[in-house]
Design a protein around this motif. Structure first.
Motif, PDB file in Angstrom:
ATOM      1  N   ASP A 141     -12.992  44.440  -7.716  1.00 26.49           N
ATOM      2  CA  ASP A 141     -12.729  45.812  -8.161  1.00 26.49           C
ATOM      3  C   ASP A 141     -11.783  46.563  -7.228  1.00 26.49           C
ATOM      4  O   ASP A 141     -11.501  47.738  -7.459  1.00 26.49           O
ATOM      5  CB  ASP A 141     -14.038  46.592  -8.276  1.00 26.49           C
ATOM      6  N   GLU A 142     -11.319  45.908  -6.164  1.00 24.63           N
ATOM      7  CA  GLU A 142     -10.411  46.565  -5.218  1.00 24.63           C
ATOM      8  C   GLU A 142      -8.990  46.554  -5.785  1.00 24.63           C
ATOM      9  O   GLU A 142      -8.338  45.503  -5.850  1.00 24.63           O
ATOM     10  CB  GLU A 142     -10.464  45.852  -3.865  1.00 24.63           C
ATOM     11  N   VAL A 143      -8.511  47.709  -6.207  1.00 26.24           N
ATOM     12  CA  VAL A 143      -7.173  47.827  -6.782  1.00 26.24           C
ATOM     13  C   VAL A 143      -6.460  49.010  -6.128  1.00 26.24           C
ATOM     14  O   VAL A 143      -7.095  49.934  -5.624  1.00 26.24           O
ATOM     15  CB  VAL A 143      -7.228  48.028  -8.318  1.00 26.24           C
ATOM     16  N   MET A 144      -5.129  48.953  -6.123  1.00 20.98           N
ATOM     17  CA  MET A 144      -4.277  50.039  -5.626  1.00 20.98           C
ATOM     18  C   MET A 144      -4.674  50.476  -4.210  1.00 20.98           C
ATOM     19  O   MET A 144      -4.737  51.664  -3.895  1.00 20.98           O
ATOM     20  CB  MET A 144      -4.334  51.240  -6.585  1.00 20.98           C
ATOM     21  N   GLY A 145      -4.943  49.482  -3.360  1.00 21.32           N
ATOM     22  CA  GLY A 145      -5.245  49.780  -1.966  1.00 21.32           C
ATOM     23  C   GLY A 145      -6.668  50.224  -1.685  1.00 21.32           C
ATOM     24  O   GLY A 145      -7.021  50.480  -0.538  1.00 21.32           O
ATOM     25  N   LEU A 146      -7.497  50.333  -2.722  1.00 21.86           N
ATOM     26  CA  LEU A 146      -8.894  50.733  -2.526  1.00 21.86           C
ATOM     27  C   LEU A 146      -9.681  49.578  -1.936  1.00 21.86           C
ATOM     28  O   LEU A 146      -9.578  48.446  -2.393  1.00 21.86           O
ATOM     29  CB  LEU A 146      -9.495  51.154  -3.869  1.00 21.86           C
ATOM     30  N   SER A 147     -10.467  49.852  -0.908  1.00 21.09           N
ATOM     31  CA  SER A 147     -11.254  48.812  -0.245  1.00 21.09           C
ATOM     32  C   SER A 147     -12.716  49.223  -0.211  1.00 21.09           C
ATOM     33  O   SER A 147     -13.052  50.370   0.084  1.00 21.09           O
ATOM     34  CB  SER A 147     -10.743  48.581   1.182  1.00 21.09           C
ATOM     35  N   PHE A 148     -13.582  48.264  -0.538  1.00 23.25           N
ATOM     36  CA  PHE A 148     -15.019  48.487  -0.480  1.00 23.25           C
ATOM     37  C   PHE A 148     -15.642  47.774   0.709  1.00 23.25           C
ATOM     38  O   PHE A 148     -16.808  47.395   0.658  1.00 23.25           O
ATOM     39  CB  PHE A 148     -15.684  48.009  -1.778  1.00 23.25           C
ATOM     40  N   GLN A 149     -14.877  47.581   1.751  1.00 23.72           N
ATOM     41  CA  GLN A 149     -15.376  46.909   2.952  1.00 23.72           C
ATOM     42  C   GLN A 149     -14.995  47.711   4.186  1.00 23.72           C
ATOM     43  O   GLN A 149     -13.879  48.204   4.299  1.00 23.72           O
ATOM     44  CB  GLN A 149     -14.805  45.491   3.060  1.00 23.72           C
ATOM     45  N   LYS A 150     -15.960  47.850   5.093  1.00 19.47           N
ATOM     46  CA  LYS A 150     -15.717  48.529   6.365  1.00 19.47           C
ATOM     47  C   LYS A 150     -16.118  47.593   7.492  1.00 19.47           C
ATOM     48  O   LYS A 150     -17.196  46.994   7.452  1.00 19.47           O
ATOM     49  CB  LYS A 150     -16.508  49.838   6.452  1.00 19.47           C
ATOM     50  N   ASP A 151     -15.251  47.454   8.490  1.00 20.36           N
ATOM     51  CA  ASP A 151     -15.518  46.608   9.646  1.00 20.36           C
ATOM     52  C   ASP A 151     -15.762  47.478  10.868  1.00 20.36           C
ATOM     53  O   ASP A 151     -14.964  48.378  11.177  1.00 20.36           O
ATOM     54  CB  ASP A 151     -14.341  45.661   9.915  1.00 20.36           C
TER      55      ASP A 151
END
Length: 378
Positions: free
Chosen positions: A67-77
């Protein structure tokens, strides 16, 4: 006598760096956490004045990778610890396992130790669906070692090692009070009340244990109880979102034995449930203990917190409850009661651990290639 023990080994794609770990599970004791210790071997001629940097990383994925599109990220490090491993500074204490590995591997072996913060969350993996692709949601830890001119230098994949590890918790040594609750319900325009008493045989259960539920129904109303249902529910609280809680039923039983419970009568009954990963293998959204390659996993253990207010925003809090329901028909509705429980792994036998430590001190590896080692993909 030669005694073998497992050593986890992983090399960089160009084989210039190799990491050795004595374990991949590190215990969170609530008040403190085991240090992450290992040994790095390298080829000094390859570095050419550069340094080897190491990082301990907590990765929190809270959305599907597809579902990550247009630079959207659902992950944080979250980088928990960073340091220079080579050239060594000699500040970290050296464990007995590190001493044995350095003695065996030679002058190009260098120990390293990362300290985990006490408030970081345990490893958790959310089981994906059969059609889901990409990395599953959850909290995972890994060690990253790379070659660079400085700490911000963009690491090259050929000279980088990524090795997954787990942060786990063991069950407390003492049992708590047995959970017990009484629920009474009265009905509009009807005299009397319906009383449901439910209790568990203990508070703390180990993975694979059978849960015994004692149910006592006293019907002082004019309603009729038609069936009884009991279920174990797993609750995953995502701290990053307010109200981000997901519940999943992982074991249930339904019975009409002893029913109907007519007005003025009573019933006492025991039901048994065994929550397990085997009965939830294909169920999407079930929380599991952090998954590693070639290591069996199970349902996620209950999360123990020293202070419930100090929740890490990158964490997932796992809890379990037993829910008992009485069904009174379409007009009468339901009566339900909930009982909290703790589901975890027992602590390893202390005497066996002490025996293993004494044997490890006289460990001798049988070949240069370390036949007892396991080469992992992370």
């Amino acid at each position: 006598m030669v005694v073998q023990f497992k050593v986890f080994k992983k090399a960089s794609p160009n084989s210039k760096l190799t990491i050795y770990l004595g374990r991949r599970d590190f215990v969170d004791h609530v008040s403190s956490v085991d240090p992450v210790d290992g040994v790095l071997t390298l080829d000094p001629s390859y570095l050419q004045g550069r340094k080897v940097y190491g990082q301990l990383v907590c990765s929190f994925r809270y959305g599907r990778e597809e579902d990550e599109v247009m630079g959207l990220s659902f992950q944080k490090d979250l980088y928990l610890n960073s340091k220079v491993i080579y050239p060594p500074n000699g500040d970290d204490p050296v464990s007995k396992l590190q001493e044995r590995l350095i003695k065996k591997l030679g002058a190009n072996a260098h120990p390293f130790t990362f300290q985990m913060p006490p408030n970081a969350p345990p490893s958790v993996t959310i089981q994906p669906g059969s059609e889901d692709e990409g990395k599953p949601c959850g909290v995972e830890y890994y060690i990253k070692l790379y070659v660079g001119d400085n700490a911000e230098d963009r690491s090259h994949k050929r000279s980088t090692i990524l090795l997954n590890i787990r942060r786990i918790q063991y069950a407390p040594s003492r049992q708590g009070q047995k959970p017990c609750t009484i629920v009474r319900k009265d009905f509009m325009l009807s005299p009397g009340e319906l009383e449901l008493e439910a209790s568990l045989d203990r508070q703390l259960y180990y993975h694979g244990d059978k849960i015994a539920i004692t149910i006592c129904v006293r019907n002082h109303s004019n309603k009729t109880v038609k069936k009884i249902k009991a279920a174990v529910q797993q609750s995953t609280d995502i701290c990053l979102f307010s109200g981000g809680q997901y519940r999943c039923t992982i074991a249930s039983v339904e019975t009409q034995e002893g029913c109907p419970i007519s007005p003025g009568s009573a019933l006492q009954k025991m039901l048994y449930l065994t929550p397990s990963i085997e009965s939830n293998k294909d169920r999407r959204g079930v929380a599991l203990d952090g998954h590693l390659k070639n290591i069996h996993t199970n349902l996620a253990s209950s999360t123990l917190l020293s202070n419930p207010d100090n929740r890490d925003m990158f964490g997932m809090i796992i809890s379990y409850t037993v829910k008992v329901k009485l069904y009174l028909g379409a007009i009468g509705g339901e009566v339900s009661a909930e009982l909290p429980l703790v589901l975890m792994h027992p602590k390893p036998d202390l005497r066996r651990m002490m025996r293993s430590d004494s044997q490890a001190q006289v460990e001798a590896f049988r070949s240069e290639s370390m036949a007892a080692s396991t080469d992992l993909d992370g």
